[in-house]
Design a protein around this motif. Structure first.
Motif, PDB file in Angstrom:
ATOM      1  N   PRO A  89     -42.098  21.729 -21.894  1.00 33.88           N
ATOM      2  CA  PRO A  89     -44.501  20.852 -23.025  1.00 33.88           C
ATOM      3  C   PRO A  89     -43.608  19.231 -22.095  1.00 33.88           C
ATOM      4  CG  PRO A  89     -42.445  21.449 -24.849  1.00 33.88           C
ATOM      5  CD  PRO A  89     -42.058  22.741 -23.006  1.00 33.88           C
ATOM      6  N   TRP A  90     -43.777  18.614 -21.841  1.00 33.16           N
ATOM      7  CA  TRP A  90     -43.104  17.266 -21.430  1.00 33.16           C
ATOM      8  C   TRP A  90     -44.584  16.363 -21.826  1.00 33.16           C
ATOM      9  CZ3 TRP A  90     -39.037  15.837 -20.102  1.00 33.16           C
ATOM     10  CH2 TRP A  90     -38.315  16.193 -18.672  1.00 33.16           C
ATOM     11  N   LEU A  91     -46.094  17.005 -21.693  1.00 37.56           N
ATOM     12  CA  LEU A  91     -47.145  16.466 -22.548  1.00 37.56           C
ATOM     13  C   LEU A  91     -46.895  16.061 -23.822  1.00 37.56           C
ATOM     14  CD1 LEU A  91     -49.786  17.103 -20.510  1.00 37.56           C
ATOM     15  CD2 LEU A  91     -48.417  15.834 -19.988  1.00 37.56           C
ATOM     16  N   ALA A  92     -46.167  17.171 -24.779  1.00 34.64           N
ATOM     17  CA  ALA A  92     -46.400  16.825 -25.895  1.00 34.64           C
ATOM     18  C   ALA A  92     -44.758  16.143 -25.901  1.00 34.64           C
ATOM     19  CB  ALA A  92     -46.114  18.250 -27.118  1.00 34.64           C
ATOM     20  N   PHE A  93     -44.220  16.314 -25.624  1.00 35.43           N
ATOM     21  CA  PHE A  93     -42.251  15.761 -25.888  1.00 35.43           C
ATOM     22  C   PHE A  93     -42.788  14.300 -25.408  1.00 35.43           C
ATOM     23  CE2 PHE A  93     -39.283  19.676 -25.426  1.00 35.43           C
ATOM     24  CZ  PHE A  93     -40.118  20.505 -26.636  1.00 35.43           C
ATOM     25  N   SER A  94     -44.206  14.112 -24.452  1.00 33.75           N
ATOM     26  CA  SER A  94     -43.180  12.749 -23.730  1.00 33.75           C
ATOM     27  C   SER A  94     -44.120  11.848 -25.714  1.00 33.75           C
ATOM     28  CB  SER A  94     -44.889  12.404 -23.203  1.00 33.75           C
ATOM     29  OG  SER A  94     -45.984  12.251 -23.651  1.00 33.75           O
ATOM     30  N   GLN A  95     -44.450  11.983 -26.444  1.00 30.73           N
ATOM     31  CA  GLN A  95     -45.093  11.519 -27.385  1.00 30.73           C
ATOM     32  C   GLN A  95     -44.267  11.641 -28.552  1.00 30.73           C
ATOM     33  OE1 GLN A  95     -49.832  11.099 -27.549  1.00 30.73           O
ATOM     34  NE2 GLN A  95     -49.502  13.103 -25.726  1.00 30.73           N
ATOM     35  N   MET A  96     -42.946  12.159 -28.813  1.00 27.90           N
ATOM     36  CA  MET A  96     -42.198  11.989 -29.872  1.00 27.90           C
ATOM     37  C   MET A  96     -41.355  10.497 -29.612  1.00 27.90           C
ATOM     38  SD  MET A  96     -39.857  15.466 -28.740  1.00 27.90           S
ATOM     39  CE  MET A  96     -38.875  15.031 -30.566  1.00 27.90           C
ATOM     40  N   SER A  97     -41.322  10.874 -31.118  1.00 31.86           N
ATOM     41  CA  SER A  97     -40.393   8.858 -31.167  1.00 31.86           C
ATOM     42  C   SER A  97     -39.153   9.046 -30.610  1.00 31.86           C
ATOM     43  CB  SER A  97     -40.643   8.966 -32.502  1.00 31.86           C
ATOM     44  OG  SER A  97     -39.440   9.788 -32.664  1.00 31.86           O
ATOM     45  N   ASP A  98     -38.819   7.543 -30.407  1.00 29.87           N
ATOM     46  CA  ASP A  98     -37.379   7.471 -29.756  1.00 29.87           C
ATOM     47  C   ASP A  98     -36.455   7.748 -30.298  1.00 29.87           C
ATOM     48  OD1 ASP A  98     -39.052   5.735 -27.675  1.00 29.87           O
ATOM     49  OD2 ASP A  98     -38.327   4.204 -28.590  1.00 29.87           O
ATOM     50  N   GLU A  99     -36.285   7.819 -31.593  1.00 26.65           N
ATOM     51  CA  GLU A  99     -35.133   8.367 -32.431  1.00 26.65           C
ATOM     52  C   GLU A  99     -34.835   9.568 -32.660  1.00 26.65           C
ATOM     53  OE1 GLU A  99     -34.348   8.996 -37.328  1.00 26.65           O
ATOM     54  OE2 GLU A  99     -36.946   8.199 -36.600  1.00 26.65           O
ATOM     55  N   ASP A 100     -35.934  10.883 -32.603  1.00 28.19           N
ATOM     56  CA  ASP A 100     -36.311  11.490 -32.273  1.00 28.19           C
ATOM     57  C   ASP A 100     -35.057  11.720 -30.611  1.00 28.19           C
ATOM     58  OD1 ASP A 100     -36.892  12.021 -34.987  1.00 28.19           O
ATOM     59  OD2 ASP A 100     -38.583  13.350 -34.137  1.00 28.19           O
ATOM     60  N   LEU A 101     -35.962  11.113 -30.303  1.00 25.07           N
ATOM     61  CA  LEU A 101     -35.746  11.504 -28.413  1.00 25.07           C
ATOM     62  C   LEU A 101     -34.099  11.210 -28.541  1.00 25.07           C
ATOM     63  CD1 LEU A 101     -38.497  10.393 -26.587  1.00 25.07           C
ATOM     64  CD2 LEU A 101     -38.020  12.747 -26.909  1.00 25.07           C
ATOM     65  N   SER A 102     -33.404  10.134 -28.896  1.00 27.79           N
ATOM     66  CA  SER A 102     -32.129   9.648 -29.107  1.00 27.79           C
ATOM     67  C   SER A 102     -31.296  10.487 -29.646  1.00 27.79           C
ATOM     68  CB  SER A 102     -31.969   8.444 -29.265  1.00 27.79           C
ATOM     69  OG  SER A 102     -31.020   8.061 -29.619  1.00 27.79           O
ATOM     70  N   ALA A 103     -31.981  11.388 -30.801  1.00 35.97           N
ATOM     71  CA  ALA A 103     -30.688  12.205 -31.500  1.00 35.97           C
ATOM     72  C   ALA A 103     -30.695  13.740 -30.465  1.00 35.97           C
ATOM     73  CB  ALA A 103     -31.735  12.439 -33.129  1.00 35.97           C
ATOM     74  N   ILE A 104     -31.482  14.077 -29.728  1.00 34.52           N
ATOM     75  CA  ILE A 104     -31.997  15.260 -29.123  1.00 34.52           C
ATOM     76  C   ILE A 104     -30.589  14.415 -28.069  1.00 34.52           C
ATOM     77  CG2 ILE A 104     -32.812  16.324 -27.199  1.00 34.52           C
ATOM     78  CD1 ILE A 104     -35.556  15.781 -29.554  1.00 34.52           C
ATOM     79  N   TYR A 105     -30.938  13.927 -26.988  1.00 36.55           N
ATOM     80  CA  TYR A 105     -30.302  13.729 -26.443  1.00 36.55           C
ATOM     81  C   TYR A 105     -28.427  12.795 -26.804  1.00 36.55           C
ATOM     82  CZ  TYR A 105     -27.610  10.305 -22.819  1.00 36.55           C
ATOM     83  OH  TYR A 105     -26.609  10.173 -21.889  1.00 36.55           O
ATOM     84  N   ALA A 106     -27.746  12.918 -27.820  1.00 35.71           N
ATOM     85  CA  ALA A 106     -26.747  12.603 -28.564  1.00 35.71           C
ATOM     86  C   ALA A 106     -26.208  14.093 -28.572  1.00 35.71           C
ATOM     87  CB  ALA A 106     -26.783  12.017 -29.966  1.00 35.71           C
ATOM     88  N   TYR A 107     -27.312  14.998 -28.835  1.00 35.03           N
ATOM     89  CA  TYR A 107     -26.755  16.606 -29.350  1.00 35.03           C
ATOM     90  C   TYR A 107     -26.523  17.531 -27.977  1.00 35.03           C
ATOM     91  CZ  TYR A 107     -26.512  21.088 -30.030  1.00 35.03           C
ATOM     92  OH  TYR A 107     -25.484  22.691 -30.918  1.00 35.03           O
ATOM     93  N   LEU A 108     -27.414  16.918 -26.914  1.00 26.38           N
ATOM     94  CA  LEU A 108     -27.327  17.688 -26.227  1.00 26.38           C
ATOM     95  C   LEU A 108     -25.772  17.158 -25.039  1.00 26.38           C
ATOM     96  CD1 LEU A 108     -30.868  17.651 -24.483  1.00 26.38           C
ATOM     97  CD2 LEU A 108     -29.579  19.660 -24.842  1.00 26.38           C
ATOM     98  N   GLN A 109     -25.765  15.838 -25.645  1.00 28.92           N
ATOM     99  CA  GLN A 109     -24.487  15.465 -24.810  1.00 28.92           C
ATOM    100  C   GLN A 109     -23.177  15.970 -24.962  1.00 28.92           C
ATOM    101  OE1 GLN A 109     -24.052  13.195 -21.471  1.00 28.92           O
ATOM    102  NE2 GLN A 109     -25.631  14.228 -21.652  1.00 28.92           N
ATOM    103  N   SER A 110     -23.297  16.589 -26.918  1.00 27.82           N
ATOM    104  CA  SER A 110     -22.119  17.581 -27.188  1.00 27.82           C
ATOM    105  C   SER A 110     -22.008  18.588 -27.264  1.00 27.82           C
ATOM    106  CB  SER A 110     -22.514  16.687 -28.804  1.00 27.82           C
ATOM    107  OG  SER A 110     -23.464  17.979 -29.475  1.00 27.82           O
ATOM    108  N   VAL A 111     -23.015  19.193 -26.493  1.00 25.40           N
ATOM    109  CA  VAL A 111     -22.805  20.746 -26.225  1.00 25.40           C
ATOM    110  C   VAL A 111     -21.566  20.934 -24.471  1.00 25.40           C
ATOM    111  CG1 VAL A 111     -25.117  21.145 -26.794  1.00 25.40           C
ATOM    112  CG2 VAL A 111     -24.303  21.115 -24.507  1.00 25.40           C
ATOM    113  N   LYS A 112     -21.153  21.825 -25.057  1.00 23.85           N
ATOM    114  CA  LYS A 112     -20.345  22.070 -23.611  1.00 23.85           C
ATOM    115  C   LYS A 112     -20.839  22.558 -22.318  1.00 23.85           C
ATOM    116  CE  LYS A 112     -19.625  26.588 -22.770  1.00 23.85           C
ATOM    117  NZ  LYS A 112     -18.989  28.689 -22.672  1.00 23.85           N
TER     118      LYS A 112
END
Length: 343
Positions: free
Chosen positions: A294-317
């Protein structure tokens, strides 16, 4: 009586007993209701802030309209057809489903939507997978993840859904094949009360967003209806629809096949690059560019939320798993969605 006849009769008796037990087990599972608590008697207080939070969650984090609306899959990202938001999709055109899975109307229409549902019944359906009539929802609706949604967020969703224009659209009922129709009854679980996520804890908040956005379910390969737990977020799950076939990408921080070389800046830029499509007209595409992400939906998420998602994904195995996104299927798909057990 000969010993042979005694043994034969004994075998027949054992077979009959096993058949009786099996029949009794099927009857028990057929009649047994899913695990559920009564719907809460809550009446959600509707405020502008709550409606706005619900709008953000429904449209951009959870992408509810991605299923509960008509889609134009001739264009990139399958944009929602305007005016159909919440009316449902009817029969889900995803291959490999065990029967007819119908995506219902969630507008406030009193006859064909949720207009006569109480706030508590809507909350129970979202987080626990049980509808107004006490029936199990097929877990293509990702309520096992929504079970972790906070009380405040689910109430915000209810407040927003109440503001949608009612659309009168009746769909057929979902009809799941046996034995999956019985197995999915183990999926609903009472959610209880869930506190809000701690925004100050970036990893915890990122995990919360990834969970309610259903990233694990789509970006983990599935075998015989179960996610492959040692390949969480490693991609490779295949989604086949009339509009095209696509495999989900590897989101783990593997250096060669995942997001290991992606910076936070590039990660956010990747999502933002699709914002013009969401705000304007998405370009026409063929099957070679088909995507359910869902690129079209996710493209309008806030920077704070995208940053938090990135941080979590970088922490997984990190998991090495090279994915061919538009691989041609060489064999029929097994049932691809809706595992019966809790994640």
């Amino acid at each position: 009586m000969s010993a042979g006849r005694v043994i034969f009769r004994g075998v027949l008796g054992a077979v009959a007993a096993l058949a009786l037990l099996a029949g009794g087990a099927v009857l028990y599972l057929t009649l047994k209701p899913p695990k559920m608590a009564p719907p809460s008697a809550i009446r959600v207080e509707v405020t502008p802030e709550r409606i706005e939070r619900g709008r953000y969650l429904v449209r951009h984090v959870m992408d509810c309209f991605g299923c509960h609306s008509e889609r134009d899959f001739s264009r990139f990202g399958g944009p929602v057809v305007k005016g159909t938001e919440g009316k449902g999709m009817g029969v889900m055109p995803l291959e490999g489903l065990p029967g007819r899975v119908v995506v219902p109307n969630i507008t406030p229409d009193p006859d064909t939507g949720i207009g006569r549902w109480t706030d508590g019944e809507i909350i129970r359906a979202i987080r626990e997978g049980v509808n107004k009539d006490g029936e199990t929802l097929f877990p293509l609706m990702p309520y096992p993840g929504y079970r972790e949604m906070s009380d405040e967020d689910v109430q915000a969703i209810v407040a927003y859904l109440r503001t949608l224009p009612p659309v009168k659209t009746a769909w057929p009922k979902t009809k799941i094949d046996f034995p999956v129709s019985l197995l999915i009854k183990s999926a609903p679980q009472p959610a209880g009360s869930v506190p809000p996520p701690n925004h100050a804890d970036k990893l915890a908040y990122g995990r919360y967003l990834v969970t309610v956005a259903n990233c694990e379910e789509c970006h983990t390969p599935m075998v015989k209806g179960e996610l492959v737990r040692d390949k969480l977020y490693a991609g490779g799950r295949i989604f086949a629809m009339p509009a095209g076939t696509v495999s989900s990408a590897n989101l783990t921080p593997d250096q060669d096949t995942g997001l290991g070389t992606w910076t936070e800046e590039y990660f956010i830029h990747k999502f933002r690059s699709y914002q013009p499509y969401a705000e304007g007209e998405s370009p026409a595409v063929g099957k070679e560019s088909f995507t359910l992400m869902p690129w079209l939906a996710f493209s309008q998420m806030s920077d704070e939320d995208l940053s938090a998602i990135y941080a979590y994904l970088q922490s997984v195995k990190p998991v090495s798993n090279a994915v061919e996104k538009h691989k041609i299927l060489e064999a029929p798909m097994e049932p691809a969605a809706g595992r019966p057990s809790q994640p």
